[in-house]
Write a protein that holds these residues in place. Structure first.
Motif, PDB file in Angstrom:
ATOM      1  N   THR A 133       0.991  -6.909   6.351  1.00  0.00           N
ATOM      2  CA  THR A 133      -0.245  -6.756   5.582  1.00  0.00           C
ATOM      3  C   THR A 133      -0.518  -5.271   5.375  1.00  0.00           C
ATOM      4  N   ALA A 134      -1.224  -4.956   4.294  1.00  0.00           N
ATOM      5  CA  ALA A 134      -1.521  -3.559   3.970  1.00  0.00           C
ATOM      6  C   ALA A 134      -2.424  -2.939   5.021  1.00  0.00           C
ATOM      7  N   GLU A 190      -1.626  -3.588  -1.463  1.00  0.00           N
ATOM      8  CA  GLU A 190      -2.039  -4.983  -1.297  1.00  0.00           C
ATOM      9  C   GLU A 190      -1.147  -5.919  -2.105  1.00  0.00           C
ATOM     10  N   ILE A 191      -0.849  -5.531  -3.334  1.00  0.00           N
ATOM     11  CA  ILE A 191      -0.018  -6.367  -4.210  1.00  0.00           C
ATOM     12  C   ILE A 191       1.384  -6.526  -3.631  1.00  0.00           C
ATOM     13  N   VAL A 192       1.975  -5.417  -3.191  1.00  0.00           N
ATOM     14  CA  VAL A 192       3.321  -5.477  -2.620  1.00  0.00           C
ATOM     15  C   VAL A 192       3.338  -6.354  -1.373  1.00  0.00           C
ATOM     16  N   ALA A 193       2.332  -6.184  -0.512  1.00  0.00           N
ATOM     17  CA  ALA A 193       2.255  -6.988   0.717  1.00  0.00           C
ATOM     18  C   ALA A 193       2.151  -8.472   0.389  1.00  0.00           C
ATOM     19  N   ASN A 194       1.348  -8.809  -0.614  1.00  0.00           N
ATOM     20  CA  ASN A 194       1.202 -10.219  -1.016  1.00  0.00           C
ATOM     21  C   ASN A 194       2.515 -10.786  -1.533  1.00  0.00           C
ATOM     22  N   LEU A 250      10.009  -5.502   0.054  1.00  0.00           N
ATOM     23  CA  LEU A 250       9.859  -5.228   1.477  1.00  0.00           C
ATOM     24  C   LEU A 250      10.139  -3.749   1.749  1.00  0.00           C
ATOM     25  N   HIS A 251      11.143  -3.190   1.077  1.00  0.00           N
ATOM     26  CA  HIS A 251      11.464  -1.768   1.227  1.00  0.00           C
ATOM     27  C   HIS A 251      10.287  -0.913   0.759  1.00  0.00           C
ATOM     28  N   THR A 252       9.691  -1.278  -0.374  1.00  0.00           N
ATOM     29  CA  THR A 252       8.517  -0.554  -0.880  1.00  0.00           C
ATOM     30  C   THR A 252       7.359  -0.648   0.102  1.00  0.00           C
ATOM     31  N   PHE A 253       7.155  -1.839   0.662  1.00  0.00           N
ATOM     32  CA  PHE A 253       6.087  -2.049   1.642  1.00  0.00           C
ATOM     33  C   PHE A 253       6.277  -1.144   2.858  1.00  0.00           C
ATOM     34  N   VAL A 254       7.495  -1.109   3.393  1.00  0.00           N
ATOM     35  CA  VAL A 254       7.779  -0.285   4.579  1.00  0.00           C
ATOM     36  C   VAL A 254       7.581   1.192   4.248  1.00  0.00           C
ATOM     37  N   ASN A 255       8.012   1.602   3.061  1.00  0.00           N
ATOM     38  CA  ASN A 255       7.814   2.990   2.630  1.00  0.00           C
ATOM     39  C   ASN A 255       6.342   3.366   2.647  1.00  0.00           C
ATOM     40  N   LYS A 256       5.520   2.521   2.054  1.00  0.00           N
ATOM     41  CA  LYS A 256       4.083   2.800   1.988  1.00  0.00           C
ATOM     42  C   LYS A 256       3.477   2.849   3.384  1.00  0.00           C
ATOM     43  N   LEU A 257       3.827   1.872   4.215  1.00  0.00           N
ATOM     44  CA  LEU A 257       3.240   1.809   5.552  1.00  0.00           C
ATOM     45  C   LEU A 257       3.634   3.015   6.404  1.00  0.00           C
TER      46      LEU A 257
END
Length: 274
Positions: free
Chosen positions: A118-119, A127-131, A149-156
């Protein structure tokens, strides 16, 4: 392989009217169309080992499928039957029992730490990527969301590292940023065991390999995507790591707030009002 019990199988067979070899009001074509929505080729030979009728293929599917996929299919069958008014005078308690079977199976997530994905900020894109990442797992399509998932990990990772004043640039790869983060945790004494330190340092090379998967084995580019089982392994590893990082960061924040409160209390105690 599902863990559907004999009692649950009998209830489902009765609800779906499978005694005569049929399943609800499906024809062979519509039966295949229904399963296509769940990425299951019900006409494949692996589902015909117990017989070629729709009911026999369904029974084989119950044995072969994992719990989460089976739960989604049962849930979809009940929804379809209600729309098509297939149940007629069926016992309402039987429908409820089968809905509960679906819920039990759905509780067995293919990614154990899915709730960790989750974001951690109010950023809309985050939020959109996490969803999208979680929806891919709900649909049992981990290989279709490796790029997200790669984009999500990058952001986090980058948002987390900003709190430590770690330099972040567009050209700086994910594994390098994470490596500096692990070094900072180690230097500040936030890791209590050498094993945890080693696991996190190993994750640096894992994230470097993730860059290759994202670029060459995901939908980010026109390449053949990674197979289901390896994609699921990546999701589980990443989700477990993120859960740990979130818990660790929450603990660090709590300790920092407590230390700050103690400092304020000390200053107030030293204050002499004259």
């Amino acid at each position: 392989m599902s863990d559907l019990s004999g009692s649950e199988r009998r209830k489902l067979e009765k609800l779906l009217g499978m005694g005569s070899g049929y399943v609800l009001n499906f024809s062979d074509r519509t039966f295949g169309d229904f399963f296509d929505e769940y990425r299951v080729e019900i006409d494949n030979e692996q589902y015909k080992t117990g017989g070629t009728s729709k009911a026999n293929r369904m029974r084989t599917f119950w044995t072969v499928a994992n719990n989460h996929v089976l739960g989604r299919v049962i849930e979809g069958l009940i929804e379809y039957a209600n729309e098509e008014q297939c149940f007629g005078d069926s016992n309402p308690s039987l429908v409820t029992n089968c809905q509960n079977i679906a819920k039990r199976l759905l509780s067995d997530q293919p990614v154990a730490e899915l709730d960790a994905l989750t974001a951690i900020s109010d950023d809309y894109d985050f939020e959109i990527v996490a969803n999208h990442v979680r929806e891919a797992i709900d649909k049992n399509q981990p290989e279709a969301a490796l790029d997200r998932l790669h984009t999500f990990v990058n952001k986090l990772v980058r948002i987390t590292c900003e709190r430590y004043n770690i330099e972040i640039t567009v050209d700086k790869p994910l594994n390098s940023v994470f490596g500096e983060y692990v070094k900072k945790l180690r230097e500040d004494g936030h890791l209590e065991s050498a094993m945890t330190d080693r696991i996190l340092r190993t994750s640096i090379s894992v994230l470097e390999a993730f860059n290759d998967v994202r670029n060459n084995k995901s939908l980010a580019h026109d390449n053949p995507i990674l197979n289901y089982e390896e994609s699921l392994l990546i999701f589980n590893h990443v989700a477990a790591s993120i859960r740990f990082i979130k818990k660790l960061e929450a603990s660090i924040k709590t300790k920092s707030a407590t230390a700050l409160d103690k400092t304020k209390d000390t200053k107030n105690d030293d204050f002499i009002p004259f």
